[in-house]
Structure formats: structure tokens, C-alpha cells
Motif scaffolding. Structure first.
Motif, PDB file in Angstrom:
ATOM      1  N   LEU A  29      41.383 -38.933  42.341  1.00 44.58           N
ATOM      2  CA  LEU A  29      40.994 -39.000  43.745  1.00 44.58           C
ATOM      3  C   LEU A  29      39.543 -38.559  43.941  1.00 44.58           C
ATOM      4  N   ARG A  30      39.134 -37.515  43.213  1.00 45.69           N
ATOM      5  CA  ARG A  30      37.739 -37.063  43.305  1.00 45.69           C
ATOM      6  C   ARG A  30      36.785 -38.140  42.826  1.00 45.69           C
ATOM      7  N   ILE A  31      37.133 -38.780  41.710  1.00 47.51           N
ATOM      8  CA  ILE A  31      36.276 -39.832  41.169  1.00 47.51           C
ATOM      9  C   ILE A  31      36.166 -40.990  42.153  1.00 47.51           C
ATOM     10  N   TRP A  33      30.060 -47.028  28.552  1.00 42.59           N
ATOM     11  CA  TRP A  33      30.177 -48.278  29.293  1.00 42.59           C
ATOM     12  C   TRP A  33      31.450 -48.332  30.139  1.00 42.59           C
ATOM     13  N   ALA A  34      32.568 -47.927  29.577  1.00 43.15           N
ATOM     14  CA  ALA A  34      33.837 -48.009  30.319  1.00 43.15           C
ATOM     15  C   ALA A  34      33.812 -47.098  31.546  1.00 43.15           C
ATOM     16  N   ALA A  35      33.354 -45.848  31.369  1.00 42.30           N
ATOM     17  CA  ALA A  35      33.306 -44.906  32.481  1.00 42.30           C
ATOM     18  C   ALA A  35      32.334 -45.380  33.557  1.00 42.30           C
ATOM     19  N   GLY A  36      31.169 -45.871  33.143  1.00 42.34           N
ATOM     20  CA  GLY A  36      30.180 -46.342  34.110  1.00 42.34           C
ATOM     21  C   GLY A  36      30.654 -47.560  34.881  1.00 42.34           C
ATOM     22  N   ALA A  96      28.112 -35.988  39.430  1.00 41.61           N
ATOM     23  CA  ALA A  96      29.522 -36.392  39.414  1.00 41.61           C
ATOM     24  C   ALA A  96      29.994 -36.689  37.998  1.00 41.61           C
ATOM     25  N   LEU A  97      29.175 -37.362  37.228  1.00 39.32           N
ATOM     26  CA  LEU A  97      29.562 -37.703  35.861  1.00 39.32           C
ATOM     27  C   LEU A  97      29.652 -36.467  34.973  1.00 39.32           C
ATOM     28  N   THR A  98      28.823 -35.460  35.254  1.00 41.30           N
ATOM     29  CA  THR A  98      28.882 -34.235  34.449  1.00 41.30           C
ATOM     30  C   THR A  98      30.047 -33.349  34.868  1.00 41.30           C
ATOM     31  N   LEU A  99      30.268 -33.223  36.173  1.00 39.21           N
ATOM     32  CA  LEU A  99      31.302 -32.307  36.659  1.00 39.21           C
ATOM     33  C   LEU A  99      32.690 -32.920  36.624  1.00 39.21           C
ATOM     34  N   LEU A 134      30.798 -35.432  31.181  1.00 36.41           N
ATOM     35  CA  LEU A 134      29.789 -35.983  30.286  1.00 36.41           C
ATOM     36  C   LEU A 134      28.624 -35.010  30.143  1.00 36.41           C
ATOM     37  N   GLU A 135      28.013 -34.985  28.963  1.00 36.94           N
ATOM     38  CA  GLU A 135      26.824 -34.172  28.776  1.00 36.94           C
ATOM     39  C   GLU A 135      25.670 -34.791  29.563  1.00 36.94           C
TER      40      GLU A 135
END
Length: 299
Positions: free
Chosen positions: A181-183, A72-75, A208-211, A215-216
């Protein structure tokens, strides 16, 4: 109108199915379906697609959250960072000629299809590489360098590793800055796509979330639906004053997308993601060519 409602049923199911199974992609089908099958204008379609995609994403998010596959926090952070791009994309899209908008949409679809095919090919190569037995290589390495098994790290070596991994070192700070910066850039780009084309951008969010965040894949798929929901809500709020939306039609399409998302979530556990991605990329390519053939002569 009844014929249009009937046509909305399979369209919504397919959109939701892909959202639930792949964490994105189904939204890219919403605009062509609304324009060419359900007779909406391009501007109405890009706004209405946000409603369908948002409800489909919310439905899939509930199932993934129940299975513990949502961060939840990352999303929330990723979605929040993309709000500026969403706002700009929505404003830009509203000012374009409808024919130009659909031509650009065809180009975006071809790019997405190519990216998904490349990603699927890499995943297949990675799967074949992991399938090889590592025992033989490990035995060979131990035989060639037997001292590596017996030698313990010296205090000097340990200190060097500790220093290089120190969270206060300049190298670590630079790495964190580059990652941030990438995120931020990726989140802004996803928001721009959502606002401009009325798509969720899951085809960008999941890689993006995996690399970037590490995240799996199952967790990235679930978390991407939270990002899609945030981006869709922001883009729709920007377009809220446009009016002219066919709410009964959108409600039918969205209800079918919610059902399809539930089915897609179950399908993901039974079918290889690579097979789904390949089939989806092929479908998007056909649609992109069809849209381009229809739109380009009108420019």
C-alpha cells in the motif's frame, strides 16, 4: 531566437547534471527556465519540460544501467503504478489558470527544498554515527554479558524465531500488505506530481526506493531514472494533443540535458551527495521565492 537558443544551453546542462548526479531534482528547474528565461507559457513549459526530463533521464539511465545500478523490475512496477496519478495530474494541470499553476509550483519547490535539507541533515548525522568506532561498544557489551558469547540458542528459541519469521504468518502478511500500500500510494503521488507540474519526481522516488524497497542509494538513483522516464512518457502522451510546443528549442534543451546527465553521472562519483543536495536545495529555494514574488501579485 539565437539568444534564446544560447540561453537553453546552460539550462539544459544544469538540468541534466542534477538528473545524473542525484537521480532527480533537475526537472524542477526545467519549468522556471522555460517560463522566465525561454519565454514559454506555463502550460507549454509543463508539457515541454516532460520532453527535456524524459530525454535527460534516458541518457542517465543508460550510464547507470551499464554500471549495474538499475533494478528494472522494481522501477517498471513503480512507474506503472503511478500512471493513474500521471493521467489525473495532467488533466488537472491543463484546467488551471497559468498564474495559479506557477504559484502552486513555487509552493512545491519550497517543499522540495525543505525536504532535501532535512534528508541531507539526517544523512550527515548517520554518517557521523557510523564513523564512531564500534569496537569499544562491542567490547563493553561482551564484558557486561559474557554469557551472550557462549550461549547458543536453544531449540525452543530457534523454533519461536522460525515461527515469527514464517512467510505464512499473519504478521508477515500484514507487513507485506502495508508495504504494498505504501509503494502504491507513493507511486501514485509521484505520478500526480509528474502530470501536474511536468517534473520527474525523482526527489520523491529516490527516498521511496531506499526506504520502502530497501535499495542502496546508488541503485536507487539509477532506478529512479527509469521511473522518471515512464512517468514523463505517460504524462506527455496525455498532453500530446495540446500542441504549441517549440520543438527546436526543446531539442536543444534536451540535447544539453543529455550531455549534462552524462557529466552528472561522473560527478556523482567524485562529490559527496550531501554537498550536491545542499547546493541544489539552496538554488531551488531562491528560485521558489522568485517565482512566488512574480506570481502571487497576479492572483
Amino acid at each position: 531566437m539565437p539568444l534564446i537558443a544560447v540561453a537553453a544551453l546552460p539550462c539544459g546542462l544544469v538540468i541534466g547534471l542534477l538528473l545524473g548526479a542525484l537521480g532527480g531534482g533537475g526537472s524542477i528547474l526545467a519549468v522556471p527556465a522555460l517560463v522566465y528565461l525561454l519565454h514559454q507559457s506555463p502550460h507549454e513549459a509543463t508539457a515541454g519540460a516532460l520532453v527535456v526530463v524524459g530525454i535527460g533521464a534516458a541518457s542517465g539511465l543508460a550510464f547507470h544501467a551499464r554500471a549495474g545500478r538499475v533494478r528494472w523490475a522494481a522501477g517498471a512496477a513503480f512507474g506503472g503504478l503511478g500512471t493513474a496519478g500521471t493521467f489525473l495530474g495532467s488533466r488537472w494541470s491543463a484546467s488551471l489558470d497559468p498564474t495559479v499553476l506557477m504559484t502552486a509550483f513555487a509552493g512545491m519547490m519550497l517543499a522540495v527544498a525543505a525536504a532535501m535539507l532535512v534528508q541531507t541533515r539526517r544523512e550527515r548525522k548517520g554518517t557521523r554515527g557510523r564513523a564512531k568506532t564500534p569496537g569499544r561498544e562491542k567490547t563493553r557489551a561482551v564484558r557486561d554479558r559474557p554469557h551472550a558469547v557462549r550461549t547458543a540458542p536453544t531449540p525452543a528459541t530457534t523454533g519461536t524465531l522460525a515461527t515469527s519469521a514464517s512467510p505464512t504468518s499473519p504478521a508477515t502478511a500484514t507487513t507485506r500488505l502495508a508495504s504494498a500500500l505504501r509503494i502504491g500510494a507513493t507511486a501514485t503521488a509521484v505520478g500526480l506530481l509528474t502530470g501536474f507540474f511536468g517534473v520527474g519526481g525523482g526527489f520523491v522516488v529516490v527516498p521511496a526506493l531506499t526506504l520502502v524497497l530497501g535499495l542502496e542509494m546508488p541503485v536507487a538513483v539509477g532506478t529512479s531514472l527509469l521511473v522518471i522516464l515512464i512517468n514523463s512518457a505517460t504524462a506527455f502522451a496525455t498532453r500530446a494533443g495540446a500542441g504549441g510546443l517549440d520543438w527546436p528549442l526543446l531539442a536543444t534543451l534536451a540535447a544539453c540535458a543529455a550531455l549534462g546527465s552524462w557529466l552528472g553521472n561522473r560527478l556523482a562519483a567524485r562529490v559527496r551527495p550531501q554537498a550536491l543536495s545542499t547546493a541544489f536545495a539552496s538554488l531551488v529555494t531562491v528560485l521558489a521565492v522568485s517565482v512566488a514574488v512574480t506570481s502571487i501579485p497576479r492572483l
